[in-house]
Scaffold this motif. Structure first.
Motif, short mmCIF file in Angstrom:
data_model
loop_
_atom_site.label_atom_id
_atom_site.label_comp_id
_atom_site.label_asym_id
_atom_site.label_seq_id
_atom_site.Cartn_x
_atom_site.Cartn_y
_atom_site.Cartn_z
N SER A 86 0.84 -1.20 0.00
CA SER A 86 0.00 0.00 0.00
C SER A 86 0.88 1.26 0.00
CB SER A 86 -0.92 -0.01 1.21
OG SER A 86 -1.83 1.07 1.15
N TYR A 87 0.21 2.42 0.13
CA TYR A 87 0.94 3.68 0.28
C TYR A 87 1.67 3.69 1.63
CZ TYR A 87 -3.93 4.33 1.81
OH TYR A 87 -5.18 4.14 2.34
N GLY A 89 2.67 4.92 5.37
CA GLY A 89 1.90 5.50 6.47
C GLY A 89 2.09 6.99 6.56
N LYS A 92 -0.16 8.65 4.09
CA LYS A 92 -1.56 8.58 4.55
C LYS A 92 -1.81 9.58 5.66
CE LYS A 92 -5.79 6.99 4.73
NZ LYS A 92 -6.30 7.21 6.03
N HIS A 93 -0.82 9.77 6.52
CA HIS A 93 -1.00 10.73 7.62
C HIS A 93 -1.24 12.14 7.07
CE1 HIS A 93 -0.77 12.37 11.63
NE2 HIS A 93 0.17 13.22 11.25
N PHE A 95 -2.66 12.90 4.25
CA PHE A 95 -4.02 12.99 3.72
C PHE A 95 -5.08 12.79 4.81
CE2 PHE A 95 -1.59 12.85 -0.14
CZ PHE A 95 -2.26 13.81 -0.90
N ASP A 96 -4.69 12.26 5.98
CA ASP A 96 -5.60 12.25 7.13
C ASP A 96 -5.82 13.67 7.64
OD1 ASP A 96 -5.77 9.53 7.01
OD2 ASP A 96 -4.54 9.12 8.78
N LEU A 97 -4.83 14.53 7.45
CA LEU A 97 -4.89 15.88 8.01
C LEU A 97 -5.57 16.88 7.07
CD1 LEU A 97 -1.31 16.17 9.59
CD2 LEU A 97 -3.46 15.93 10.83
N VAL A 98 -5.67 16.57 5.79
CA VAL A 98 -6.21 17.58 4.85
C VAL A 98 -7.73 17.68 4.98
CG1 VAL A 98 -4.36 17.25 3.17
CG2 VAL A 98 -6.48 15.94 2.92
N HIS A 100 -11.06 17.39 3.31
CA HIS A 100 -11.51 16.64 2.11
C HIS A 100 -12.34 17.51 1.17
CE1 HIS A 100 -15.73 16.08 3.43
NE2 HIS A 100 -15.20 16.17 4.63
N GLN A 126 -5.34 0.80 -3.83
CA GLN A 126 -5.14 1.55 -2.59
C GLN A 126 -5.16 3.07 -2.83
OE1 GLN A 126 -4.88 0.26 0.53
NE2 GLN A 126 -4.89 -1.87 -0.01
N LEU A 130 -8.50 6.10 -2.21
CA LEU A 130 -8.26 7.22 -1.29
C LEU A 130 -8.67 8.54 -1.94
CD1 LEU A 130 -7.04 8.45 1.31
CD2 LEU A 130 -4.81 8.34 0.21
N PHE A 133 -12.43 8.87 -2.36
CA PHE A 133 -13.10 9.42 -1.17
C PHE A 133 -13.02 10.95 -1.18
CE2 PHE A 133 -12.80 11.35 2.99
CZ PHE A 133 -14.03 10.99 3.52
#
Lengths: 194, 180
Positions: A86-87, A89, A92-93, A95-98, A100, A126, A130, A133
C-alpha cells in the motif's frame, strides 16, 4: 497567463528516492509542455512538523503551509513507494490531516514505485480509492515503476517515459478544462443558447 | 496463557478507538488471555515516522508484536481507510511480522458506509505482512461508543457482535499456538 499551482508530493522518507525522482520527472514534463511552474513537496523535510500534529486543529505553521499547498493545488502529482502492499503510512497521515472538501474535481496524477512488478495494482486498489473518497479526479493513466526502470536514480526505461507523457497529456487537458472561460465568451455562449 | 497485543491507532488523546481497544483488551483478559493494549499515539512520533527501531519505545512495541500469539488492530476510519498512524507502525515491522499469528481487525467510524474498508483497505496490508489467519473483522459505529461510561459499548447488539468476533479470534489464537 493565469498562475496555476502544480504541486507534487513524494511519500518517501528516503533520500535519494526513486519515488521522488518519478514525481520530479512528471512535474518536469508538465513544466516543459505547459510553461507552468511546479513545486515538489518532500515528506522527508516536513515529516517532523506533520507528525507533531495528531488532528487538524493542532497543526503548526510549517505543517499548515505544507497542507495549504496540497489543498490549494490546481493539479497534484502524488507518488509513493509501496510499503506492505500500500501507500506509506507517512503519506496517509498527510491525507488524514487535509480538508476533504478542498479536493472536489482536482486532477491528480498517481505514481508508485515498488521492488517488483508484483505490487503494480497498488495504485488501482489503494491509491485510487483514497482519492475517490476525496472526490478528486484521478487521471486514467498512472505510472508504476520498479527498480529496473531506473539507473543510478534516473529513469532509464522508455516505457516509463511514454507513460509519463500520457499522464502529462491527460493532466494538461484537465487543467485547460478547469480554467474558467473569460466572462464575455461565457455570456456570448449563453446568448447563443437563448 | 496466550498473549495478545491490542494495538489502537487513533492519534487523538480522547479517542473512541482507544476506548474500543481497551474494551476488547478487558474482554480478552476476562477469558484468560494475557492481553495488553498498545496506544500508538504514545510512541515518539519522530522515531516512528523514520522507522527508527533503535529507539527504545519503538523497539519495545515491535518486540510486543513479535512475542504475541494474536494481534488485534483497532483503527479509526480516516478518508475511508485505516489511519496513517497505524500504517506508519506497520511499515516499520519486519516484512512477515504477522506470520503465524491470529489477527482480529477492528475499526471505528462515523458511517456504516465505510465498513468495507476493513476488507478492501486493511486486509491486503495484513496479508502482505504474512498474516494467514485473519478472522472476521468488525466495524463499530462511533455513536455506540461512550468513553465516559463504565459500559462503553452502549448498544447491546454491538456488544454481542464483538463477543462473537472475539470468540472466533480466541479460537484462532489457540490454533496458532498449537500450530507454532
Amino acid at each position: 497567463m493565469t498562475t496555476l499551482s502544480i504541486v507534487g508530493i513524494s511519500g518517501s522518507l528516503s533520500n535519494p528516492s526513486r519515488t521522488t525522482v518519478l514525481v520530479e520527472a512528471i512535474l518536469k514534463a508538465i513544466a516543459d509542455r505547459s510553461g507552468h511552474k511546479t513545486k515538489l513537496l518532500r515528506l522527508s523535510d516536513s515529516a517532523p512538523a506533520l507528525f507533531a500534529a495528531t488532528s487538524p486543529a493542532d497543526i503548526g505553521k510549517d505543517a499548515r503551509q505544507f497542507l495549504d499547498l496540497i489543498e490549494g493545488a490546481d493539479l497534484l502529482v502524488v507518488g509513493t513507494p509501496v510499503y506492505r502492499a500500500s501507500y506509506t503510512g507517512a503519506l496517509k497521515h498527510v491525507f488524514d490531516l487535509v480538508d476533504h472538501r478542498r479536493f472536489g474535481s482536482k486532477p491528480v496524477a498517481l505514481a508508485a514505485t515498488g521492488g517488483s512488478p508484483l505490487h503494480g495494482l497498488v495504485i488501482e486498489h489503494q491509491l485510487r480509492p483514497l482519492f475517490g473518497f476525496l472526490n478528486a479526479l484521478t487521471l486514467p493513466t498512472s505510472v508504476y515503476a520498479v527498480e529496473g526502470d531506473f539507473s543510478n536514480y534516473a529513469i532509464s526505461s522508455t516505457a516509463i517515459h511514454e507513460r509519463i507523457e500520457r499522464v502529462v497529456a491527460e493532466a494538461l487537458t484537465q487543467l485547460a478544462r478547469s480554467r474558467p472561460e473569460p466572462l464575455d465568451a461565457r455570456s456570448a455562449a449563453t446568448a447563443a443558447i437563448a | 496463557m496466550p498473549t495478545v497485543l491490542v494495538i489502537s491507532s487513533s492519534p487523538s488523546e480522547k479517542s473512541k478507538t482507544a476506548t474500543l481497544a481497551q474494551y476488547v483488551t478487558d474482554h480478552l483478559s476476562s477469558i484468560a488471555m494475557d492481553a495488553r493494549h498498545l496506544r500508538l499515539r504514545n510512541l515518539p512520533p519522530a522515531a516512528l515516522v523514520r522507522a527508527d527501531t533503535s529507539d527504545p519505545a519503538i523497539a519495545e512495541a515491535a518486540a510486543l508484536v513479535k512475542s504475541a500469539d494474536g494481534v488485534v488492530l483497532v483503527t479509526p476510519t480516516y478518508k475511508a481507510s485505516y489511519s496513517g498512524l497505524l500504517k506508519v507502525f506497520l511499515d516499520l515491522l519486519p516484512q512477515y511480522a504477522l506470520a503465524g499469528k491470529a489477527i482480529l481487525p477492528l475499526a471505528t467510524g462515523g458511517t456504516l458506509a465505510h465498513a468495507l474498508m476493513l476488507d478492501y483497505a486493511l486486509r491486503p496490508v495484513l496479508h502482505s505482512l504474512g498474516a494467514r489467519h485473519c478472522v472476521q473483522g468488525h466495524f463499530v459505529i462511533e455513536s455506540v461508543i461512550d468513553p465516559a461510561s463504565r459500559e462503553p459499548i452502549t448498544d447491546k447488539r454491538y456488544g454481542d457482535m464483538l463477543a462473537e468476533v472475539i470468540g472466533q479470534f480466541d479460537g484462532a489464537v489457540n490454533y496458532a499456538r498449537k500450530a507454532a
